[in-house]
Design a protein around this motif. Structure first.
Motif, PDB file in Angstrom:
ATOM      1  N   TRP A 215       0.812  -1.220   0.000  1.00 23.96           N
ATOM      2  CA  TRP A 215       0.000   0.000   0.000  1.00 23.96           C
ATOM      3  C   TRP A 215       0.845   1.270   0.000  1.00 23.96           C
ATOM      4  O   TRP A 215       0.457   2.268  -0.612  1.00 23.96           O
ATOM      5  CB  TRP A 215      -0.937   0.003   1.210  1.00 23.96           C
ATOM      6  CG  TRP A 215      -2.089  -0.934   1.089  1.00 23.96           C
ATOM      7  CD1 TRP A 215      -2.188  -2.012   0.254  1.00 23.96           C
ATOM      8  CD2 TRP A 215      -3.321  -0.888   1.818  1.00 23.96           C
ATOM      9  NE1 TRP A 215      -3.390  -2.649   0.415  1.00 23.96           N
ATOM     10  CE2 TRP A 215      -4.107  -1.988   1.371  1.00 23.96           C
ATOM     11  CE3 TRP A 215      -3.829  -0.054   2.795  1.00 23.96           C
ATOM     12  CZ2 TRP A 215      -5.372  -2.244   1.877  1.00 23.96           C
ATOM     13  CZ3 TRP A 215      -5.098  -0.313   3.309  1.00 23.96           C
ATOM     14  CH2 TRP A 215      -5.859  -1.386   2.847  1.00 23.96           C
ATOM     15  N   LYS A 216       1.974   1.249   0.696  1.00 25.15           N
ATOM     16  CA  LYS A 216       2.729   2.489   0.853  1.00 25.15           C
ATOM     17  C   LYS A 216       3.255   3.029  -0.468  1.00 25.15           C
ATOM     18  O   LYS A 216       3.584   4.223  -0.579  1.00 25.15           O
ATOM     19  CB  LYS A 216       3.897   2.286   1.825  1.00 25.15           C
ATOM     20  CG  LYS A 216       4.894   1.211   1.398  1.00 25.15           C
ATOM     21  CD  LYS A 216       5.958   1.027   2.463  1.00 25.15           C
ATOM     22  CE  LYS A 216       6.927  -0.089   2.080  1.00 25.15           C
ATOM     23  NZ  LYS A 216       7.962  -0.297   3.120  1.00 25.15           N
ATOM     24  N   ASN A 217       3.342   2.181  -1.489  1.00 23.89           N
ATOM     25  CA  ASN A 217       3.840   2.637  -2.789  1.00 23.89           C
ATOM     26  C   ASN A 217       2.742   2.747  -3.840  1.00 23.89           C
ATOM     27  O   ASN A 217       3.035   2.947  -5.020  1.00 23.89           O
ATOM     28  CB  ASN A 217       4.932   1.678  -3.290  1.00 23.89           C
ATOM     29  CG  ASN A 217       6.139   1.656  -2.394  1.00 23.89           C
ATOM     30  OD1 ASN A 217       6.604   2.708  -1.945  1.00 23.89           O
ATOM     31  ND2 ASN A 217       6.660   0.475  -2.104  1.00 23.89           N
ATOM     32  N   LEU A 218       1.472   2.611  -3.414  1.00 29.41           N
ATOM     33  CA  LEU A 218       0.353   2.727  -4.346  1.00 29.41           C
ATOM     34  C   LEU A 218      -0.360   4.056  -4.126  1.00 29.41           C
ATOM     35  O   LEU A 218      -0.869   4.302  -3.025  1.00 29.41           O
ATOM     36  CB  LEU A 218      -0.632   1.576  -4.148  1.00 29.41           C
ATOM     37  CG  LEU A 218      -0.104   0.164  -4.435  1.00 29.41           C
ATOM     38  CD1 LEU A 218      -1.154  -0.871  -4.069  1.00 29.41           C
ATOM     39  CD2 LEU A 218       0.284   0.018  -5.892  1.00 29.41           C
ATOM     40  N   PRO A 219      -0.445   4.907  -5.118  1.00 29.64           N
ATOM     41  CA  PRO A 219      -1.120   6.202  -4.944  1.00 29.64           C
ATOM     42  C   PRO A 219      -2.562   6.051  -4.472  1.00 29.64           C
ATOM     43  O   PRO A 219      -3.036   6.822  -3.640  1.00 29.64           O
ATOM     44  CB  PRO A 219      -1.058   6.823  -6.347  1.00 29.64           C
ATOM     45  CG  PRO A 219       0.065   6.131  -7.040  1.00 29.64           C
ATOM     46  CD  PRO A 219       0.114   4.754  -6.477  1.00 29.64           C
ATOM     47  N   GLU A 220      -3.272   5.030  -5.000  1.00 32.17           N
ATOM     48  CA  GLU A 220      -4.681   4.871  -4.648  1.00 32.17           C
ATOM     49  C   GLU A 220      -4.874   4.363  -3.225  1.00 32.17           C
ATOM     50  O   GLU A 220      -5.980   4.460  -2.673  1.00 32.17           O
ATOM     51  CB  GLU A 220      -5.379   3.921  -5.639  1.00 32.17           C
ATOM     52  CG  GLU A 220      -4.891   2.481  -5.611  1.00 32.17           C
ATOM     53  CD  GLU A 220      -3.738   2.227  -6.559  1.00 32.17           C
ATOM     54  OE1 GLU A 220      -3.586   1.068  -6.995  1.00 32.17           O
ATOM     55  OE2 GLU A 220      -2.995   3.176  -6.867  1.00 32.17           O
ATOM     56  N   ALA A 221      -3.798   3.793  -2.616  1.00 35.04           N
ATOM     57  CA  ALA A 221      -3.938   3.234  -1.270  1.00 35.04           C
ATOM     58  C   ALA A 221      -4.284   4.297  -0.233  1.00 35.04           C
ATOM     59  O   ALA A 221      -4.896   4.000   0.791  1.00 35.04           O
ATOM     60  CB  ALA A 221      -2.655   2.508  -0.871  1.00 35.04           C
ATOM     61  N   LYS A 222      -3.923   5.542  -0.507  1.00 34.61           N
ATOM     62  CA  LYS A 222      -4.267   6.621   0.423  1.00 34.61           C
ATOM     63  C   LYS A 222      -5.783   6.768   0.573  1.00 34.61           C
ATOM     64  O   LYS A 222      -6.269   7.245   1.604  1.00 34.61           O
ATOM     65  CB  LYS A 222      -3.676   7.949  -0.073  1.00 34.61           C
ATOM     66  CG  LYS A 222      -2.168   7.932  -0.256  1.00 34.61           C
ATOM     67  CD  LYS A 222      -1.699   9.222  -0.913  1.00 34.61           C
ATOM     68  CE  LYS A 222      -0.204   9.182  -1.233  1.00 34.61           C
ATOM     69  NZ  LYS A 222       0.238  10.404  -1.953  1.00 34.61           N
ATOM     70  N   LEU A 223      -6.525   6.374  -0.469  1.00 41.91           N
ATOM     71  CA  LEU A 223      -7.980   6.534  -0.454  1.00 41.91           C
ATOM     72  C   LEU A 223      -8.704   5.364   0.206  1.00 41.91           C
ATOM     73  O   LEU A 223      -9.869   5.493   0.585  1.00 41.91           O
ATOM     74  CB  LEU A 223      -8.496   6.675  -1.894  1.00 41.91           C
ATOM     75  CG  LEU A 223      -7.855   7.755  -2.766  1.00 41.91           C
ATOM     76  CD1 LEU A 223      -8.407   7.657  -4.177  1.00 41.91           C
ATOM     77  CD2 LEU A 223      -8.099   9.130  -2.186  1.00 41.91           C
ATOM     78  N   ILE A 224      -8.029   4.207   0.325  1.00 35.80           N
ATOM     79  CA  ILE A 224      -8.719   2.989   0.744  1.00 35.80           C
ATOM     80  C   ILE A 224      -9.351   3.107   2.120  1.00 35.80           C
ATOM     81  O   ILE A 224     -10.540   2.763   2.289  1.00 35.80           O
ATOM     82  CB  ILE A 224      -7.767   1.777   0.647  1.00 35.80           C
ATOM     83  CG1 ILE A 224      -7.428   1.503  -0.818  1.00 35.80           C
ATOM     84  CG2 ILE A 224      -8.394   0.546   1.287  1.00 35.80           C
ATOM     85  CD1 ILE A 224      -6.426   0.384  -1.030  1.00 35.80           C
ATOM     86  N   PRO A 225      -8.633   3.560   3.175  1.00 33.59           N
ATOM     87  CA  PRO A 225      -9.289   3.642   4.493  1.00 33.59           C
ATOM     88  C   PRO A 225     -10.549   4.490   4.485  1.00 33.59           C
ATOM     89  O   PRO A 225     -11.574   4.121   5.073  1.00 33.59           O
ATOM     90  CB  PRO A 225      -8.191   4.251   5.389  1.00 33.59           C
ATOM     91  CG  PRO A 225      -6.908   3.887   4.716  1.00 33.59           C
ATOM     92  CD  PRO A 225      -7.205   3.942   3.252  1.00 33.59           C
ATOM     93  N   GLU A 226     -10.497   5.628   3.781  1.00 29.91           N
ATOM     94  CA  GLU A 226     -11.674   6.501   3.720  1.00 29.91           C
ATOM     95  C   GLU A 226     -12.814   5.844   2.951  1.00 29.91           C
ATOM     96  O   GLU A 226     -13.978   5.919   3.357  1.00 29.91           O
ATOM     97  CB  GLU A 226     -11.286   7.825   3.062  1.00 29.91           C
ATOM     98  CG  GLU A 226     -12.435   8.814   2.929  1.00 29.91           C
ATOM     99  CD  GLU A 226     -12.033  10.080   2.191  1.00 29.91           C
ATOM    100  OE1 GLU A 226     -12.931  10.843   1.812  1.00 29.91           O
ATOM    101  OE2 GLU A 226     -10.819  10.290   1.983  1.00 29.91           O
ATOM    102  N   LEU A 227     -12.476   5.157   1.847  1.00 33.65           N
ATOM    103  CA  LEU A 227     -13.515   4.493   1.053  1.00 33.65           C
ATOM    104  C   LEU A 227     -14.157   3.354   1.837  1.00 33.65           C
ATOM    105  O   LEU A 227     -15.372   3.144   1.757  1.00 33.65           O
ATOM    106  CB  LEU A 227     -12.905   3.966  -0.253  1.00 33.65           C
ATOM    107  CG  LEU A 227     -12.458   5.028  -1.261  1.00 33.65           C
ATOM    108  CD1 LEU A 227     -11.680   4.380  -2.399  1.00 33.65           C
ATOM    109  CD2 LEU A 227     -13.653   5.796  -1.807  1.00 33.65           C
ATOM    110  N   ILE A 228     -13.358   2.607   2.597  1.00 31.00           N
ATOM    111  CA  ILE A 228     -13.902   1.522   3.410  1.00 31.00           C
ATOM    112  C   ILE A 228     -14.815   2.081   4.500  1.00 31.00           C
ATOM    113  O   ILE A 228     -15.913   1.571   4.747  1.00 31.00           O
ATOM    114  CB  ILE A 228     -12.768   0.682   4.025  1.00 31.00           C
ATOM    115  CG1 ILE A 228     -12.016  -0.088   2.928  1.00 31.00           C
ATOM    116  CG2 ILE A 228     -13.308  -0.282   5.071  1.00 31.00           C
ATOM    117  CD1 ILE A 228     -10.815  -0.859   3.429  1.00 31.00           C
TER     118      ILE A 228
END
Length: 462
Positions: A215-228
């Motif tokens: 996750w730390k190297n995926l730009p979209e991973a920053k959005l995952i906690p909020e989307l969940i």
């Protein structure tokens, strides 16, 4: 680390077994030559990329054992073989994850546009996986930086010399050597957020396919906690929202076209072959959307008897032929017993596409409604026109509706000679699937005898 051995890592040699086996002296065994199976080579190529420090110990131990056990690699329950295969699988999985989770960012230098990615693979799979990116991004100039090494691709041409073009590898890198963001990243995050479906969210499955270590190297991973976190609210909102109404005029126009039009206005099939091709393009009702293919009739082009069933079943939908499933087997056996040659009968269905609903991995039959039968009668009428049978036998209520253009009570009207508008003789009886559904053996025997009696009456009408 061209061989998968990082700088400074030592290999612990494994001593040969003390017991060399009966009939061998140590020097004879030492000089004995042997070969290893290809399966060992294939596994070894993967295992040496594993990060475990004892990987060479394991492979050397297997190599020694292969001298005395040439079929060892076939014994998947062996502890060493299973261990090697598991490590090979882990390496293959790491290569797959690299293909999925490398994210390039744009940079510019004196040679123009280039793309750089930072990735931390679970195992040393950079050289193994690099050809995938060459094939995927052949025309781009790109670099992938990892803690184990780097790879660089420069496409031929575009101002590159022959010496500079191609794939090359370099020393290890750090995250600081790669760009941290670019202009396209915001668009990518917007796209990812817009395709995130909260109603289908399965967090554990997602983390299994996209492990948190990446996750730390995926730009979209920053959005995952909020989307969940927002998924439950968004799902409730979607459920509570009223469905949007289709355009009324458009809906009426589509329904009218489905009812009255063929796949090509004015098309009149001149042969059964043309009709078969036409059915594959039919859009007269929505059933084509979920079916594998349209299933037309089968049999002699001038058959005396045409048998009309309801619709293709699961097996017919896959095979593209009518009456090849369980009901077809019942029909074939009954025709033979009634003295009717199945090879001289034209068998077809009132509806040409399989109507069903999914239930787990199965597709369960659903009875076609009157509008679907009416839409498909166009094809049945042309089959009758081309075959010109003397007698049409309708199996069940749906087939009777298609043939007679009216609803019938099958149990009251079965076995009675009828006349169609064009003078063709007709008769109705039960569908063979009805016999399969009867739970009582006594009822099965009674109804099968009545079914055979109807078939024998049809034979006298031919």
């Amino acid at each position: 680390m061209a061989s998968g051995i990082p700088d400074g890592e030592q290999i612990s040699p494994v001593q040969p077994p003390k017991e060399l086996g009966p009939g061998f002296r140590r020097d004879e065994r030492k000089e004995k030559e042997f070969t290893v199976p290809k399966a060992f080579i294939d596994v070894a190529k993967e295992v040496i990329l594993h990060r475990s420090s004892d990987r060479f110990d394991l492979m050397y131990r297997l190599l020694w054992r292969l001298r005395d056990e040439p079929d060892l690699m076939k014994i998947v329950s062996d502890v060493d073989v299973a261990d090697a295969m598991e490590r090979a699988k882990n390496v293959s999985r790491a290569s797959h994850k690299m293909k999925a989770f490398v994210r390039f960012r744009e940079v510019k230098d004196e040679a123009g546009e280039a793309w750089v990615a930072w990735f931390e693979p679970a195992h040393r799979v950079l050289e193994k996986t690099a050809p995938f990116f060459v094939n995927r991004f052949t025309t781009m100039r790109w670099s992938i930086l990892t803690p184990d090494g780097s790879c660089f691709w420069s496409p031929p041409g575009a101002g590159m010399t022959k010496e500079d073009a191609g794939l090359s590898f370099g020393p290890p890198a750090s995250a600081a050597d790669a760009p941290q963001e670019d202009e396209i990243e915001a668009f990518w995050q917007t796209y990812y957020a817009s395709t995130f479906n909260p109603a289908r969210l399965k967090t554990r499955t997602m983390q299994g396919e996209m492990p948190k270590r990446y996750w730390k190297n995926l730009p979209e991973a920053k959005l995952i906690p909020e989307l969940i976190a927002a998924s439950a609210v968004r799902t409730d909102k979607m459920v509570m929202s009223a469905p949007s109404e289709p355009n009324a005029r458009l809906a009426k126009a589509i329904a009218r076209a489905n009812r009255d039009g063929s796949f090509d206005e004015g098309f009149i099939p001149s042969s059964l072959e043309e009709l078969r091709h036409g059915v594959q393009a039919c859009r007269r009702c929505p059933l084509y959307r979920d079916a594998t293919q349209g299933v037309c009739g089968e049999g002699p082009a001038r058959a005396k008897l045409m048998i009309v069933g309801e619709q293709p079943g699961d097996q017919e939908d896959l095979a593209g032929r009518p009456f090849v499933g369980p009901a077809g087997q019942v029909l074939n056996a009954a025709l033979e017993e009634a003295g009717i040659d199945r090879g001289e009968v034209f068998v077809t269905n009132a509806v040409k596409h399989f109507k069903h609903e999914p239930r787990g991995k199965r597709r369960l039959h659903k009875t076609p409604v009157a509008s679907e039968v009416s839409a498909c009668r166009w094809w049945l009428d042309h089959e009758r026109r081309l075959v010109r049978p003397r007698v049409v036998l309708a199996l069940g209520a749906t087939a009777s509706l298609a043939v007679l253009n009216r609803k019938v009570a099958v149990t009251r009207e079965r076995g009675q000679p009828l006349a169609l508008d064009d003078g063709t003789a007709a008769m109705i009886t039960v569908h063979p699937s009805y016999l399969l559904r009867l739970p009582d053996p006594e009822a099965q025997t009674r109804e099968r005898a009545a079914f055979l009696a109807d078939l024998r009456r049809v034979r006298t009408m031919m």
